[in-house]
Each structure stands twice: as structure tokens, then as C-alpha cells.
Design an enzyme around this catalytic site. Sequence first.
Site, PDB file in Angstrom:
ATOM      1  N   GLY A 106       6.023   9.774   9.702  1.00  0.00           N
ATOM      2  CA  GLY A 106       7.429   9.859  10.070  1.00  0.00           C
ATOM      3  C   GLY A 106       8.211  10.853   9.245  1.00  0.00           C
ATOM      4  CB  SER A 108      10.662   4.760   7.426  1.00  0.00           C
ATOM      5  OG  SER A 108      11.915   4.973   8.056  1.00  0.00           O
ATOM      6  CD  GLU A 109      12.550  -0.809  13.336  1.00  0.00           C
ATOM      7  OE1 GLU A 109      12.477  -1.307  14.465  1.00  0.00           O
ATOM      8  OE2 GLU A 109      13.272  -1.265  12.428  1.00  0.00           O
ATOM      9  CB  ALA A 112       0.645  12.856   4.580  1.00  0.00           C
ATOM     10  CE  LYS A 128       5.083  13.190   0.582  1.00  0.00           C
ATOM     11  NZ  LYS A 128       5.412  12.061   1.426  1.00  0.00           N
ATOM     12  CE  LYS A 170       6.928  18.870  -8.098  1.00  0.00           C
ATOM     13  NZ  LYS A 170       6.809  19.920  -7.102  1.00  0.00           N
ATOM     14  CE  LYS A 209      -0.097  12.920  -3.379  1.00  0.00           C
ATOM     15  NZ  LYS A 209      -0.313  12.160  -2.137  1.00  0.00           N
TER      16      LYS A 209
END
Length: 175
Positions: free
Chosen positions: A20, A45-46, A93, A97, A139, A151
Site C-alpha cells: 500500500g 494499513s486499511e 517490502a 523506514k 542505509k 534492515k
Amino acid sequence: DYARLEEFVRGKSVAVTGGGGSIVFEICDRVTTFGAQRLLIIENSEPALHQALEKLHGKLPAVTIEGRIADVRDREWIHHLLSMFKPDIVFHAAALKHVPLLERDWSEGVKTNVFGSVNVADAAIEAGAAAMVMISTDKAIEPVSVLGATKRFAEMYCQALDAEFARRKNDNGAG
């Protein structure tokens, strides 16, 4: 290299975590454009999931697109979703972040970026996916922040799994 990407996803079942988000939505868009047969978008997240589904359904109604609300931290639910969908390819993904926020609330970054990635990688293996692409960050190269460190740890876990699979393939092929 559009030709290689098209070859990679054409006719495949593809799952994308964090689909999303605006950048990750582009992965979903390309996957459908390049001829994936089915797409599963996993998003916590809807509103973001709804928006992504609306955009994709309006563009390519011939592709079977499914969206599921899920948090990669929920190991059991992620395993269930991927085992039911049986993806050929997983693009992972989903991540936290934003560096300043993660510096303050570092434990949340660990839960999502490390444990969430472990959950997705393990679920992809269990579901029989042929490939998992982990979307990381520059990063993580020489981490100096919680974002980079979390990460990088996730990358190392996935690289270790990849090395183990390569070793098993060589062991089985040699004998």
C-alpha cells in the site's frame, strides 16, 4: 531491464508485503503490467490497501488481485496467508523506514524490520515460493542507525537462508 522482469513474473503468483505504500505500489503495478497471473497485496494499513486495490482493479481487471490486511509481525497470520496463496515469488517490502522515529522507538523497528522479515522469509519457504526478493535500503550497507541495523540483520538472515538452499542443492546434485 524490463524483458528480464517480465520473464521473471509472467504467469506467476506474486505476493507483495507493504504494497500500500507509494513506492511499493509501483512494484505491484509493474508485476501486473508484466503479466503476473495473480497478485496478493499484504498491507497493515486499511486505507492504503484499499487505495492500491482500487487503482489496480481499475487498470488491469484481467489479473486476479487480492488484498489482505496483515501485519508482518504476526507470524501465524503471515504463514497462513502465504500457505493459502502459494506464491511463486514474494516481494517483501513492508518495513518501518523513518530514521528519526526508529531512533526513538527502536524496539518497533526491531519487531517489524527484523522479526517481520524473518516471518515473511520463513512463510515464503513454507509456502513453496521459488524466490523471495527483499527490498532493503542503502542505509543497511554500513549501518549507523536503527533503520540500517535492522534492515542489515534482515538481509543477513535472508542471505543465510539463500546460502543454505544453495548448499542443499549442491549436496543433492552432487550425490
